[in-house]
Design a protein around this motif. Sequence first.
Motif, mmCIF file in Angstrom:
data_model
loop_
_atom_site.group_PDB
_atom_site.id
_atom_site.type_symbol
_atom_site.label_atom_id
_atom_site.label_comp_id
_atom_site.label_asym_id
_atom_site.label_seq_id
_atom_site.Cartn_x
_atom_site.Cartn_y
_atom_site.Cartn_z
ATOM 1 N N ARG A 121 -11.905 6.551 -8.166
ATOM 2 C CA ARG A 121 -13.173 6.340 -6.959
ATOM 3 C C ARG A 121 -14.058 5.190 -7.450
ATOM 4 O O ARG A 121 -14.346 5.044 -8.383
ATOM 5 C CB ARG A 121 -13.961 7.789 -6.985
ATOM 6 N N ILE B 88 0.786 -1.214 0.099
ATOM 7 C CA ILE B 88 0.045 0.240 -0.095
ATOM 8 C C ILE B 88 0.995 1.273 0.105
ATOM 9 O O ILE B 88 0.667 2.208 -0.813
ATOM 10 C CB ILE B 88 -0.952 -0.006 1.097
ATOM 11 N N SER C 41 -8.763 5.550 -4.144
ATOM 12 C CA SER C 41 -7.601 5.281 -4.158
ATOM 13 C C SER C 41 -6.640 6.254 -4.037
ATOM 14 O O SER C 41 -6.744 7.248 -5.083
ATOM 15 C CB SER C 41 -7.509 4.386 -5.242
ATOM 16 N N TYR C 42 -5.788 6.284 -3.381
ATOM 17 C CA TYR C 42 -4.729 7.568 -3.043
ATOM 18 C C TYR C 42 -3.694 7.376 -4.082
ATOM 19 O O TYR C 42 -2.722 8.214 -4.388
ATOM 20 C CB TYR C 42 -4.187 7.672 -1.660
ATOM 21 N N SER C 43 -3.469 6.185 -4.732
ATOM 22 C CA SER C 43 -2.398 5.933 -5.791
ATOM 23 C C SER C 43 -2.785 6.052 -7.056
ATOM 24 O O SER C 43 -1.928 6.591 -7.800
ATOM 25 C CB SER C 43 -1.715 4.395 -5.643
ATOM 26 N N THR C 44 -3.741 5.931 -7.434
ATOM 27 C CA THR C 44 -4.272 6.361 -8.621
ATOM 28 C C THR C 44 -5.090 7.295 -8.962
ATOM 29 O O THR C 44 -5.642 8.135 -9.945
ATOM 30 C CB THR C 44 -4.908 4.825 -9.453
ATOM 31 N N ASP D 142 -5.124 -2.205 -6.802
ATOM 32 C CA ASP D 142 -5.328 -0.839 -5.815
ATOM 33 C C ASP D 142 -6.053 -0.873 -4.496
ATOM 34 O O ASP D 142 -6.335 -2.045 -4.522
ATOM 35 C CB ASP D 142 -6.623 -0.111 -6.711
ATOM 36 N N PHE D 143 -5.761 -0.029 -3.908
ATOM 37 C CA PHE D 143 -6.283 0.166 -2.361
ATOM 38 C C PHE D 143 -7.233 1.289 -2.292
ATOM 39 O O PHE D 143 -6.820 2.202 -2.427
ATOM 40 C CB PHE D 143 -5.195 0.207 -1.520
ATOM 41 N N TYR D 144 -8.570 0.885 -1.929
ATOM 42 C CA TYR D 144 -9.478 1.898 -1.610
ATOM 43 C C TYR D 144 -9.712 2.287 -0.140
ATOM 44 O O TYR D 144 -9.873 1.187 0.504
ATOM 45 C CB TYR D 144 -10.704 1.483 -2.233
ATOM 46 N N GLN E 7 2.919 1.678 -3.222
ATOM 47 C CA GLN E 7 2.056 2.134 -4.714
ATOM 48 C C GLN E 7 2.143 3.695 -4.498
ATOM 49 O O GLN E 7 2.507 4.247 -5.514
ATOM 50 C CB GLN E 7 0.548 1.493 -4.538
ATOM 51 N N SER F 55 -9.665 -3.937 -1.755
ATOM 52 C CA SER F 55 -8.758 -4.250 -2.662
ATOM 53 C C SER F 55 -9.405 -5.436 -3.534
ATOM 54 O O SER F 55 -10.398 -5.775 -3.328
ATOM 55 C CB SER F 55 -7.360 -4.609 -2.345
#
Length: 877
Positions: free
Chosen positions: A272, A8, A266-269, A249-251, A11, A243
């Motif tokens: 929403r 996490i 998701s803070y990496s991509t 991805d992690f939401y 990413q 996920s």
Amino acid sequence: MYQKRNKILKQVWAKNLIEKEDSDSAYFLALLYTGELLTKLICASMLAGVEEDSKKHKYSQAYHLVRADGIGDWGKAILEIVSGPTSHHLNIQLRNPQKEITQKVKAGTWQHDSISSLNECLKIIGVAVNEIPSKTNLINWFSMFSQLRNKTRGHGALRSGVSSQICPYLEKSLELISGNFSIFDFEWAYLSQNLSGKYNVKPISENSPSFNFLKSNVGKSQNLENGVYIYLNRPVFVELIKSDKDLSDFYFPNGGFSNKRYEVLSYSTGSRDSKDNSKYLMPPGDLPVSETEGKRKLSVIDNCFTNLPKVDSIYIHRPSLENELKKILVNERHPMVTLLGRGGIGKTSMALRVLEGLCSLDRFQTIIWFSSRDIDLLESGAKSVQPQVLDIEDVAKEFVKLIDESLLKTKGFNSRKFIEKHLSDYQEGISPLLAVFDNFETVKNPTEMFVWLDTYIRTPNKILITSRISEFRADYPITVSGMEENEFNELVDSVSDELGITNLITKKYVDMLYEESLGHPYVAKILLGVVSIEGKAGNINRIVASQDELLTALFERTYTMLSYAAKKVFLTLSSWRSTIPKIALEAVLSTTSDTKMDVESAIDELHKFSFIDIYSSTKDNSKFISLPLSAYLFGHNKLAVSPLKQKIMEDREILMMFGVGKVVDVDEGVTLRFEKFFRQIAQNIGTGKNHKLSFYKPVLEYICRKHYTSWLIYATLLEEVNNKNGAIGACQQFIQNEQDYNKLIPVWKRLSKLYAKQKDFFGEIHSLIEMCAIDNVSGAAISACATRLNQLLSNGSLDSKEDEKKALSRRLITILNDYIVQDDNNLDDRTKLAWIYVHIKKINEARKLVQFIIEKDPNHVHAIRLAGKIGVKLESN
């Protein structure tokens, strides 16, 4: 370092490097997102370690966090989790992370330095801040970061050049937390259950060896929801992080809570999504106690001290079940008794009525009632309530409070040992103890508590458990199913009279209500309540389908506990309402799945959790599966939004070929249903519809292996599509399984014809001879077999395998000898036997037979012809 510790973090920091190359402004924004992620990640992981308790502290925090629109709410939640009332329920494995947040530390520690760096960020943007004290704790970081975020991205704008000044400090602050906070040293993984029951373990941390046991058969005994887990002496679900098994991805929850969904980010991509909010609809806080909660003080009822609750509701006696329960509780065997059945079926009310009667006997001096119920199924609907006991410690303390509360104030007193002694001990002259555990399936760890009770209980003390889950079968399980029809009719009469709707309820409606509800008393009460509100007896299916709260109350909790395979089987059954042969369901799901699936275990699990009913046919003892109306409608709603829907609908298409069945049809057995399936396949193939036979082959052969008489139907199908070799194999399979030799006679004959069509003459004559070896075969069949053998021997069809030819001939010679010896006048068959001797060059035996025949009938044409061939001298008249 932090990149290796947790995917996490990896990413989001990978994204930061890209943004850093772009511009200071883009990098600053990315770092702010990273701060939000760290806050939510720490909060979600710490919350995961909060153990369930009767006050629902864990749920209360999750309830607010899925609604939180600002990062400050997450910081406040962390404060509550690590230092508020919720902290008392924190998993012991999280004591070090808790200490890292709450302990005051001096300059030079990573916590102090991260706060100092963040403080510099606030100074740069012009926020009036105090100097960091010589000692501080990390909890201050979260409120400071919320302030920074709100003054910049949230409610303010940075002046030109400020980004380049602030980024180094913010970067350092975030890196210190990412690289040092110990929660990221724990083992993390994404777990997803295979259809086999084992789990796929996708590591999120650098390594996750503690999860590996889930990959083996041991994993099949676990019921873990697919998702992100952290290992805290056991896999613990991190419900606020979403996920998938690819970890693409992690939401995290991001507010936007509406009627049915809440937003995740998701803070990496930056993408929403939305998630179902049904788990978070019940307001937190102190709930009312259950109507079936045990009283807080013991009182005397007849000859017994007890805290039994008094429930004022309509109760219809169920003599058969009540007598069985009373009988088993009164005897001094079977220390653990269970009442098993689906929610609302009447386990609790029946137990209370029987126990009230026991109070007048001398069997028990004390009856203690423990309730773990968290939902009351009232006639007005399902209502959430506060459980009385959830774990062993709750049980022990509640027991002490009832027996002698002053003991809790005694120094060194151990509540658990106290109840263990009472469960185990028995003093002569003192009537024993009965401990009752209602709604056992809702305790924190039912397996652990069950083992504990089983370890300490000793007769003549006893334990009674009510549960929706039959895993806890104890020494004597009693299954509580739907009411008998006369009991159900009495219930309907009583409820209708109470509601004043007697004039609206016809016998036809009651019969339909019984058939659809399968005698389920709570479902009946709800439906009659709707009749009262609407002023008419409406469509039963429509009414039940509209009762979302009812369906959720009856099934949601146990549905979440099902394995992935059991959920798939249940959703398949929910796609089409019909009684389905158990073998048919296993055949379709076992052979159409891309991965190995233990369907039989999944069916057992559904039965154990009271989702399905299994009926046995009196005709052939075959098993049929049926869903009660309420379970079907619940599953139908789940199927509508399930990612498995497309595959399930394809399987349903095959299942529908077995035809529609009802519970009343069960006694007809499975043969007719299987014949219908085979005929439907033949029609489909004949018309070129759908698939070729090869598509259905795995299903067909599975059915035949489980129901061997179906091999003959399969043989017919194969013969119709001109697959003679396949038909031969199917007949052979039937022969290998059939124990009744009389039933084999027509099959051997059929097999001989199939071989003949294939010009396999050895197979043909072997089949005929095997048929003739059966005791009850007709003489005509034996005679015909001899004729056919002689034909094949004469035309040389069997010459290619001399040894086999002789062996077959010898076998039939034995059969013919046994047959003709019973009738001296059977000269024709003796002639056939003589010809067989001739063909295998046993001329002396042939001559003896010919001489015997001619002595009996000097004019026997066939014998005279054979005599001339083998040199038998005939006497002249």
